[in-house]
Design a protein around this motif. Structure first.
Motif, short mmCIF file in Angstrom:
data_model
loop_
_atom_site.label_atom_id
_atom_site.label_comp_id
_atom_site.label_asym_id
_atom_site.label_seq_id
_atom_site.Cartn_x
_atom_site.Cartn_y
_atom_site.Cartn_z
N ALA A 1 55.94 35.18 39.55
CA ALA A 1 55.74 35.40 40.98
C ALA A 1 55.12 36.79 41.09
N VAL A 2 54.55 37.07 42.26
CA VAL A 2 53.93 38.38 42.43
C VAL A 2 54.26 38.94 43.81
N VAL A 3 54.50 40.24 43.83
CA VAL A 3 54.67 40.96 45.10
C VAL A 3 53.43 41.79 45.29
N VAL A 4 52.70 41.54 46.37
CA VAL A 4 51.53 42.36 46.64
C VAL A 4 51.87 43.35 47.75
N ILE A 5 51.55 44.61 47.49
CA ILE A 5 51.88 45.69 48.43
C ILE A 5 50.57 46.30 48.89
N MET B 1 38.07 43.94 45.23
CA MET B 1 39.53 44.07 45.11
C MET B 1 40.17 42.68 45.00
N ALA B 2 39.63 41.73 45.75
CA ALA B 2 40.18 40.36 45.68
C ALA B 2 40.00 39.78 44.28
N MET B 3 38.82 40.02 43.70
CA MET B 3 38.57 39.49 42.35
C MET B 3 39.47 40.19 41.33
N ASP B 4 39.57 41.51 41.46
CA ASP B 4 40.42 42.29 40.55
C ASP B 4 41.86 41.77 40.62
N THR B 5 42.37 41.65 41.83
CA THR B 5 43.77 41.26 42.00
C THR B 5 43.99 39.83 41.48
N GLU B 6 43.09 38.92 41.84
CA GLU B 6 43.23 37.53 41.37
C GLU B 6 43.24 37.46 39.85
N GLU B 7 42.29 38.14 39.23
CA GLU B 7 42.19 38.02 37.77
C GLU B 7 43.35 38.70 37.06
N MET B 8 43.88 39.79 37.63
CA MET B 8 45.05 40.44 37.00
C MET B 8 46.30 39.56 37.15
N ILE B 9 46.39 38.85 38.29
CA ILE B 9 47.53 37.92 38.45
C ILE B 9 47.41 36.79 37.42
N ARG B 10 46.18 36.32 37.24
CA ARG B 10 45.98 35.22 36.29
C ARG B 10 46.16 35.66 34.84
N ALA B 11 45.66 36.87 34.54
CA ALA B 11 45.56 37.28 33.14
C ALA B 11 46.90 37.69 32.54
N ALA C 1 45.73 35.95 46.16
CA ALA C 1 46.94 35.15 46.00
C ALA C 1 46.65 33.68 46.27
N ALA C 2 45.83 33.42 47.28
CA ALA C 2 45.50 32.03 47.61
C ALA C 2 44.77 31.38 46.44
N SER C 3 43.85 32.10 45.83
CA SER C 3 43.09 31.52 44.72
C SER C 3 43.95 31.39 43.47
N ALA C 4 44.77 32.39 43.18
CA ALA C 4 45.62 32.31 41.98
C ALA C 4 46.75 31.30 42.19
N ASP C 5 47.18 31.16 43.43
CA ASP C 5 48.22 30.21 43.85
C ASP C 5 49.51 30.32 43.03
N LEU C 6 49.90 31.54 42.76
CA LEU C 6 51.20 31.82 42.15
C LEU C 6 52.14 32.23 43.28
N PRO C 7 53.44 31.84 43.22
CA PRO C 7 54.34 32.26 44.30
C PRO C 7 54.19 33.76 44.61
N THR C 8 53.98 34.05 45.88
CA THR C 8 53.60 35.42 46.29
C THR C 8 54.40 35.83 47.51
N ILE C 9 54.81 37.08 47.51
CA ILE C 9 55.40 37.65 48.72
C ILE C 9 54.66 38.94 49.03
N VAL C 10 54.39 39.14 50.30
CA VAL C 10 53.56 40.27 50.73
C VAL C 10 54.44 41.35 51.35
N ILE C 11 54.20 42.59 50.97
CA ILE C 11 54.88 43.72 51.65
C ILE C 11 53.80 44.66 52.20
N PRO C 12 53.64 44.68 53.52
CA PRO C 12 52.75 45.70 54.08
C PRO C 12 53.41 47.08 53.92
#
Ligand code: FES
Length: 566
Positions: free
Chosen positions: A114-118, A99-109, A132-143
């Motif tokens: 900016a990205v909101v991860v829920i 999931m981390a790889m999927d999310t990172e690559e979709m943020i990059r691709a 988010a840490a690896s892609a290093d794009l401005p990110t805000i998290v919503i649990p």
């Protein structure tokens, strides 16, 4: 630098054509040129029929989109893998890195500023923060937020501390078949994450304390209107991040933030899983999480939150008592309040705005803690040369110093086959040992560390025993349970050298876990062990990648090639 739709153009060798084509396709959805000129906020969609914890994600997304548009940017929702604890075979941890790889690559691709991860269900937020840490794009998290509590026969209950407690009572013959069926319908009365201090709540609190989400985001119950207002506010803030280009995760997830997360983890009586996830998240930015330092934090920081399984209450009560901001205020100088947050200020601003709730008893003062020291301790010894973890706040005090005879299970199937055998040679003073349940051994280090009390002992009223494994344990579980023994038995760790009948000594005060067998005999056993080979389950695909590259618990169980390049 390019923004919005111009970012990350598809390679056709002609940038003008790439943009022309991209706009031609997106216009099929009815977007205007005005919309397509705006900065873009990507929003992850982790809704899945297989993930009831994320049942409110569609409503959260609507609120985030509203906020993004109110602030003048364009929201774009995209799907990623979603993982639910009880719907992931063999275990959700096996899929976290995917999931981390999927999310990172979709943020990059995809083009986004900016990205909101829920996320919320245990492994999802760690996976998203790693990404988010690896892609290093401005990110805000919503649990997604915790479930509201259930009720049964006048008792407040919830997933999943009470799932385990009541199932244990059923196994012991105290609750019959009909009643356990009724209980089954009352443990998870709403969408949202487990409402005790399990892994989901632990991660949400740590992430809020790290400044990656807006204040109160960890604790607002999943179905409450306030959760959707927070989502709208997060969307607005994400638009500002998209327009301004900062702060990036690397500016928020600093060493001080990682230390603050460790303080909070101890103070909330957090899940042991939180340590593995924090290690994985921090290591994506090259920040080590040292077990000795974590143990030292635990000796200094009291448990202040009265929540199950260490205490009595549930997440909604924590929320109504003031949530994480109030906890940070009570922690005072144990927290580095100069750490920045995604909201734009520092934790000092968060604490200044914390609500004082008269008469609340869930968030204790430092002078009146639930436990005078933190929830978790790191153990070392000849059984765990690179460490093991115990959540002593959820253990039986009488067993924290204990010597007993080992009763060894070679694997999870072996344990399942024999644990309830009436002929199993076991007493309440024995130490149950489970091998081959670590990151490579099981695989994915399942939450099998909560070995059930053998039925014949449970029926005699035995509620707890010392249990040791290289597995993990649900943060919702209770017991004297030593976890994450590192290195794991499947890679030659000494846990695999234990034989039934050996003596084991646990001394939590001294932070030791030892196998009382002389060195020469252990060497003989080690030499007799067959060399480790790649097992059949890891012959191809993701399983092979996982087996060959997953790191041990003390390194966060990330893939060894995911650390930053420099
Ligand atoms: Fe999803 Fe507990 S099962 S948070």
């Amino acid at each position: 630098m390019s923004k919005g739709l111009r970012k990350g153009l598809t390679s056709y060798g002609d940038a003008g054509f790439s943009l022309f084509l991209r706009k031609a396709f997106i216009k099929a959805m009815g977007y205007s040129d005005d919309a397509l000129e705006r900065p873009i906020v990507g929003i992850t969609d982790t809704y899945s029929d297989y993930n009831p914890c994320h049942g409110n994600v569609p409503q959260i997304i609507q609120a985030v989109k509203r906020g993004v548009m109110l602030a003048g940017a364009m929201p774009m929702v995209f799907p990623t893998i979603s993982i639910h604890e009880s719907f992931a075979h063999p275990t959700s941890m096996y899929l976290r890195n995917l999931m981390a790889m999927d999310t990172e690559e979709m943020i990059r691709a995809q083009p986004m500023d900016a990205v909101v991860v829920i996320g919320g269900c245990d492994k999802t937020l760690p996976a998203q923060i790693m990404a988010a840490a690896s892609a290093d794009l401005p990110t805000i998290v919503i649990p997604v937020g915790p479930m509201v509590v259930g009720h049964h026969k006048g008792e407040v209950l919830g997933a999943c501390t009470d799932c385990r407690r009541l199932w244990g009572a059923h196994r012991a013959g105290e609750i019959d078949e009909a009643e356990i069926e009724v209980v089954n319908g009352r443990l998870a009365p709403s969408v949202g994450t487990c409402m005790v201090m399990g892994t989901a709540s632990t991660m949400a609190c740590m992430i809020e304390a790290m400044g990656l989400s807006l204040p109160m985001s960890a604790t607002i119950p999943a179905p409450h209107a306030e959760r959707f207002r927070l989502a709208e506010a997060s969307g607005k803030r994400a638009a500002e991040l998209a327009i301004g280009g900062a702060p990036r995760p690397s500016e928020i997830m600093t060493r001080r933030a990682v230390r603050n997360a460790q303080v909070v983890m101890q103070a909330i009586g957090g899940s042991t899983n939180g340590l593995i996830h924090l290690t994985a998240m921090a290591s994506r930015l090259g920040i080590p999480v040292d077990l000795t330092e974590f143990d030292a934090v635990g000796r200094e920081v009291p448990v202040l939150i009265d929540l199950k399984p260490s205490g009595d209450h549930y997440m909604e009560h924590f929320h109504h008592a003031g949530g994480v901001p109030k906890l940070l205020r009570e922690l005072g100088d144990l927290i580095d309040l100069d750490a920045p947050t995604v909201a734009g200020g520092t934790l000092r601003d968060v604490v200044a705005a914390a609500e004082e709730v008269p008469g609340q008893t869930v968030i204790r003062a430092r002078a009146n803690p639930i436990k005078p020291i933190g929830a978790m301790a790191v153990l070392t010894g000849n059984l765990a040369p690179r460490g093991a973890l115990i959540k002593h706040s959820a253990a039986s005090p009488r067993l924290l110093q204990h010597e007993g005879r080992a009763v060894v299970f070679d694997s999870i199937p072996d344990m399942a086959a024999r644990i309830d055998d009436p002929n199993l040679d076991v007493t309440a003073d024995d130490v149950l040992v489970l091998c081959n349940a670590g990151p490579k051994g099981a695989p994915g280090m399942p939450e099998a560390g909560y070995l059930p009390i053998p039925k014949k002992l449970a029926r005699q009223g035995v509620k707890d025993m010392v249990r040791i494994s290289d597995a993990r344990m649900s943060g919702t579980a209770f017991g004297t349970i030593v976890l994450h023994v590192t290195p794991e038995s499947a890679v030659g760790g000494p846990l695999g050298l234990v034989r039934t009948g050996d003596r084991i000594r646990l001394d939590v005060a001294a932070r030791t876990i030892d196998l009382l067998v002389d060195e020469a005999e252990l060497t003989r056993r080690a030499e007799a062990r067959p060399p480790a080979e790649r097992p059949d389950w890891a012959s191809r695909g993701y399983a092979r990648l996982f087996h060959d590259t997953v790191t041990q618990a003390d390194e966060g169980c990330d893939f060894d090639f995911m650390k930053p390049a420099s």
